[in-house]
Write a protein that holds these residues in place. Structure first.
Motif, PDB file in Angstrom:
ATOM      1  N   PHE A   1       0.838  -1.197   0.000  1.00 38.34           N
ATOM      2  CA  PHE A   1       0.000   0.000   0.000  1.00 38.34           C
ATOM      3  C   PHE A   1       0.876   1.253   0.000  1.00 38.34           C
ATOM      4  N   LYS A   2       1.925   1.227   0.799  1.00 40.66           N
ATOM      5  CA  LYS A   2       2.846   2.363   0.818  1.00 40.66           C
ATOM      6  C   LYS A   2       3.435   2.612  -0.564  1.00 40.66           C
ATOM      7  N   GLN A   3       3.808   1.536  -1.256  1.00 40.63           N
ATOM      8  CA  GLN A   3       4.380   1.694  -2.588  1.00 40.63           C
ATOM      9  C   GLN A   3       3.341   2.226  -3.564  1.00 40.63           C
ATOM     10  N   ALA A   4       2.097   1.793  -3.402  1.00 40.02           N
ATOM     11  CA  ALA A   4       1.024   2.301  -4.266  1.00 40.02           C
ATOM     12  C   ALA A   4       0.858   3.807  -4.083  1.00 40.02           C
ATOM     13  N   LEU A   5       0.978   4.285  -2.840  1.00 44.68           N
ATOM     14  CA  LEU A   5       0.896   5.724  -2.593  1.00 44.68           C
ATOM     15  C   LEU A   5       2.066   6.446  -3.257  1.00 44.68           C
ATOM     16  N   ARG A   6       3.251   5.893  -3.118  1.00 40.50           N
ATOM     17  CA  ARG A   6       4.423   6.535  -3.742  1.00 40.50           C
ATOM     18  C   ARG A   6       4.308   6.554  -5.263  1.00 40.50           C
ATOM     19  N   ASP A   7       3.715   5.493  -5.825  1.00 43.69           N
ATOM     20  CA  ASP A   7       3.603   5.378  -7.286  1.00 43.69           C
ATOM     21  C   ASP A   7       2.345   6.051  -7.826  1.00 43.69           C
TER      22      ASP A   7
ATOM     23  N   PRO B   1       5.219  10.328   4.982  1.00 44.90           N
ATOM     24  CA  PRO B   1       6.038  11.550   5.092  1.00 44.90           C
ATOM     25  C   PRO B   1       6.484  12.099   3.735  1.00 44.90           C
ATOM     26  N   GLU B   2       6.730  11.207   2.764  1.00 42.38           N
ATOM     27  CA  GLU B   2       7.343  11.659   1.518  1.00 42.38           C
ATOM     28  C   GLU B   2       6.347  12.045   0.432  1.00 42.38           C
ATOM     29  N   ILE B   3       5.037  12.007   0.692  1.00 42.33           N
ATOM     30  CA  ILE B   3       4.071  12.368  -0.349  1.00 42.33           C
ATOM     31  C   ILE B   3       3.312  13.638   0.039  1.00 42.33           C
ATOM     32  N   ASP B   4       2.654  14.232  -0.949  1.00 40.14           N
ATOM     33  CA  ASP B   4       1.786  15.389  -0.736  1.00 40.14           C
ATOM     34  C   ASP B   4       0.439  14.851  -0.256  1.00 40.14           C
TER      35      ASP B   4
END
Length: 788
Positions: free
Chosen positions: A328-334, A362-365
């Motif tokens: 899920f975290k990777q889906a958010l980053r992608d 932390p790393e996404i808008d």
């Protein structure tokens, strides 16, 4: 006493129709009624005065269609003139007590993601009119004839943010109690109560007799004053004029019946005249006024569904959350939105009532991602959402763009938290989770948590937020570090219910953190929590152990009538391990039914390795669209899902076309679509276009405000056998009738299908149409009958 204080203490009477009366006074087919503010001032003043002399308390400005989409250069002049004419009528009628409502109608556009109008653009279009009208001296804002709850929200926000006048709104429902985009009476009432409008009601579309079931439903669920402004019955065409079938005496008698249903304000819409309103006032003034009663319900809603908290326990799906989920975290980053949407769909299928939405990394808008996920989810499923974030900007973005009344997770007993969150709840509405912790931390006792709950209730009240819009999180702390923590939580649940009369929520799985075989602890604690009064649980609905606990609890506490839900879930079925939608390959048909474009593209690509392109079209794409269409007709699928399914099918079609390597796909025939002269409302037309194109028809879209001559010339030049005409306003149906007359004379082999909120089968027949289409799928069916 101000206007809002008068509601429920005395009758307030609105005026009646405008456009239909102006037609009788010379308004030509296709002519914009709002322009009469500049060209026929005396007529507008006279009409306003006639309503005042009939006894109205509130008259509407002639600004129903006034917006910058229609009037790009003289909007200010038109709105100012309309307000001034109402003032002059008030002076002439010697009615200083009367109030002037700035009348705001729909833009005629469908908002994104279903249409092409951005939500904030819609807000600004309405805001322009509000600023002009308020400055000119209007006494209140009346938003009317809204058939889309999302556009209604945009209009309310525009009014609230750009003036301090009372804001009232009336909506248009069909005979099944549904708005065009699927909103129900209960779901829209919940949203508009949350937005804190001053009164809510229903207008147009029906006569008083047909409107009564809608009124009863609205009175039953609304804590706001209710306004009822029906048409003078149903329309028909006589000698080229639109007339209505309910005369003043009958209208008055029917409105007296409505007055006895518990409403607070009455008026009229299309076809009603000063005579209708005078008769209504005479008949209804003696009826005792029903006071406005607060329902004290804890309700969250989507655009089409409501969930009431306080009865059977509510399941809030926890899977849209990156905590502990690497994929899920990777889906958010992608920015892989379809992965996230798939998780939502699985939880809906497994029995969740509300979906928790947490997209914080932390790393996404986070505000931008919250916007994408909230708007994406509400375009493909109907479950209400819980906006879960500690980022105030992300919370506001999600709340602003949410089509309904959301849950919010969360506020705490800390002063800073309440000062941040409660103003957002006051502005946008919502049911907010109150964490039983404050500056001193998490109390170790139930008494400490109850005291924080009291503080949250009391502080919320200072913002005008009632207790029913607060759900207290009693806080489940792991028993691996404190063996008594579950007992404290259960005691807190009981005391919130029994002593404070409040509702509660838990993130159930927190109780087992750090322990093996966590589902064993989770499921048993879940049962214990429900026994002790738990109202809502944030759980994984894909967990069979948790759902067994839930279904068994309902059956054992007589909340599952004849164990029907338990039997449906477990009767003769073997349990299987749940599979995340994100991990499973979704079949093509299901991808289309779900409205997932990327899944549809992937599935189509895979199927092309096994089947010929046309086999895929005929055996999978079209049947999937037919299933969605059938669900729409049965009221099981709503317009957003219908349109997103069409978009998914369109994406699949593009893959098929590419595989055909230049082969020409056979079109079934040409169809002209047009919104008739004088009407800029093209919502219905655009919906029909999307579906027809998916069924392989060649659509010639002539746009909006199209003269009859253009439609006829195109039909002749391209030998079109089917013409679809759309109109929203009664004043433009005469243009529709004229178009049909010219088609009959010059292209007699062309069939005509018509649609629009103001039409009925009888009305369509009286103006010469071959078919009345109640919705987009009905148009598709007629096309299949007439041209294959």
């Amino acid at each position: 006493m101000n206007l809002c204080e008068r509601l429920g203490r005395e009758w307030l009477f609105f005026d009646g129709g405008t456009g239909t009366i102006l037609q009788e006074r010379g308004l030509k087919a296709g002519e914009l009624p709002e322009l009469w503010n500049l060209t026929h001032a005396d007529e507008i003043i006279a009409l306003n005065r006639a309503y005042l002399e009939a006894g109205c308390d509130i008259i509407n400005t002639n600004t129903f269609g006034a917006n910058a989409l229609k009037f790009t250069e003289n909007l200010t002049e038109i709105v100012e003139a309309a307000v001034e004419h109402a003032k002059e009528a008030r002076r002439q009628a010697n009615r200083p007590d009367a109030r002037i409502a700035l009348d705001i109608g729909p833009t005629g556009k469908l908002l994104k993601p279903m249409g092409d109008l951005d939500f904030e653009k819609a807000v600004e279009l309405f805001a322009q009119v509000v600023r002009i009208g308020a400055k000119a001296g209007a006494d209140l804002v009346l938003i009317e004839t809204m058939s889309d709850s999302y556009e209604a929200k945009a209009a309310v926000l525009a009014a609230k943010e750009n003036c301090d006048l009372p804001v009232m709104i009336t909506l248009i429902f069909d005979e099944k109690g549904k708005m065009l985009t699927g909103g129900t009476v209960e779901s829209t009432v919940a949203m508009l109560e949350g937005l804190r409008v001053d009164a809510i009601g229903v207008n147009c579309g029906m006569g008083p007799r047909q409107m009564m079931p809608i009124v009863r439903e609205m009175v039953a669920c609304s804590s706001l004053p209710v306004i009822v402004n029906p048409n003078a019955g149903l329309p028909r065409s006589v000698n080229g004029k639109t007339v209505f079938d309910v005369e003043p005496a009958e209208f008055a008698a029917l409105m007296r019946e409505i007055a006895q249903l518990g409403v607070q304000a009455l008026g009229g819409c299309c076809g009603t005249t000063p005579e209708h309103i005078r008769a209504m006032i005479e008949a209804c003034r003696s009826v005792p006024v029903a006071p406005v009663t607060k329902k004290h319900r804890t309700v969250v809603s989507s655009f089409s569904q409501t969930v009431e908290i306080g009865g059977a326990p509510v399941i809030i799906g926890e899977r849209i959350n990156p905590t502990g989920k690497s994929k899920f975290k990777q889906a958010l980053r992608d920015n892989n939105i379809e992965y996230i949407l798939s998780e939502g769909l699985v939880q809906e299928d497994k029995g969740a009532h509300i979906l928790d939405v947490n997209v914080g990394l932390p790393e996404i808008d986070e505000p931008a991602m919250m916007e994408r996920v909230v708007t994406g989810l509400q375009s493909i499923l109907a479950l209400p959402l819980q906006i879960d974030t500690s980022d105030a900007a992300a919370m506001e973005r999600g709340m602003r763009l949410y089509n309904g009344k959301p849950m919010l997770n969360s506020v705490s007993g800390k002063a800073e938290s309440m000062e941040t969150v409660f103003p957002l709840v006051r502005k946008y509405g919502g049911v907010v989770v109150g964490l039983a912790l404050d500056e001193t931390g998490i109390p170790e006792t139930a008494e400490g948590r109850v005291q924080i709950a009291k503080k949250i209730y009391e502080t919320a009240a200072t913002y005008g937020i009632p207790k029913e819009d607060i759900v207290i999180d009693a806080l489940a702390m792991t028993i691996s570090s404190d063996s008594r923590s579950a007992l404290v939580t259960l005691d807190t649940l009981r005391r919130i219910r029994d002593e404070l009369g409040g509702h509660t929520i838990l993130g159930v799985s927190n109780i087992s953190f750090g322990l093996p075989q966590r589902e064993i602890i989770n499921a048993n604690f879940y049962t214990m929590a429900m026994q002790n009064g738990l109202s809502c649980a944030i759980i994984n609905p894909n967990s069979e152990a948790m759902m067994r606990s839930y279904q068994a609890f309902l059956a054992l506490t007589a909340q599952d009538e004849q164990c029907a839900a338990y039997i449906a879930a477990y009767g003769g079925q073997q349990s299987t391990a749940p599979v995340s939608a994100a991990k499973a390959a979704m079949p093509l048909g299901e991808s289309i039914e779900r409205g997932l474009k990327e899944h549809a593209v992937q599935a189509t690509t895979a199927r092309l390795e096994q089947l010929a392109p046309l086999e895929i079209v005929n055996n999978e794409l079209i049947p999937a669209l037919d299933r969605v269409g059938k669900g729409f007709e049965q009221g099981k699928v709503f317009l957003p899902q219908l349109l997103m399914s069409a978009e998914a099918a369109k994406a699949a079609f593009e893959v098929v076309k590419s595989a055909m390597k230049g082969e020409v796909q056979e079109k079934k025939g040409k169809i002209i679509l047009a919104t008739v002269k004088g009407d800029i409302h093209d919502i219905g037309k655009n919906i029909v276009k999307v579906l027809l194109e998916n069924y392989s028809y060649e659509v010639i879209d002539l746009g909006k405000d199209v003269p009859p001559e253009t439609i006829v010339e195109t039909a002749i030049a391209q030998d079109v056998r089917l013409v679809g005409l759309s109109a929203l306003m009664t004043t433009t149906v005469v243009s529709m009738e004229e178009t049909i007359k010219q088609l009959r004379a010059q292209k007699p082999d062309a069939k005509v299908v018509v649609g629009g909120a103001v039409l009925t089968p009888e009305y369509a027949s009286s103006i010469g149409a071959d078919c009345y289409a109640k919705d987009a799928m009905a148009t598709v069916h007629y096309a299949q009958q007439t041209i294959g």
